[in-house]
Design a protein around this motif. Structure first.
Motif: not given
Length: 78
Positions: A17-22, A26-27, A30-35
């Motif tokens: 569950t924690d890995l899914l949150e991470i 991260t996604l 990444f989207r913010q940086r790409k934007s």
């Protein structure tokens, strides 16, 4: 130990569950940086738009939609 090794060793100890949150965080990052990168590129080619021009564009788009002059995103991007 470097950053990558530390990160991997910490992640091995976390529950799924924690890995899914991470992964989701991260996604988002990444989207913010790409934007931001895309926004900077667009700024080089387009001048800032006034609020009045923006509203005119929206009105025109709404009129075109009402007249059936549009295509689905699947048609445009696929």
């Amino acid at each position: 130990m470097g950053t990558l090794e530390n990160t991997v060793s910490m992640m091995k100890a976390l529950p799924e569950t924690d890995l899914l949150e991470i992964q989701n965080l991260t996604l988002k990052l990444f989207r913010q940086r790409k934007s931001k990168t895309a926004d900077e590129a667009v700024k080089k080619f387009l001048k800032p738009m006034s609020q009045e021009d923006f509203i005119k564009d929206i009105d025109m788009a709404e009129q075109e939609i009402a007249e059936g002059k549009y295509r689905s995103a699947n048609e445009v991007f696929i």
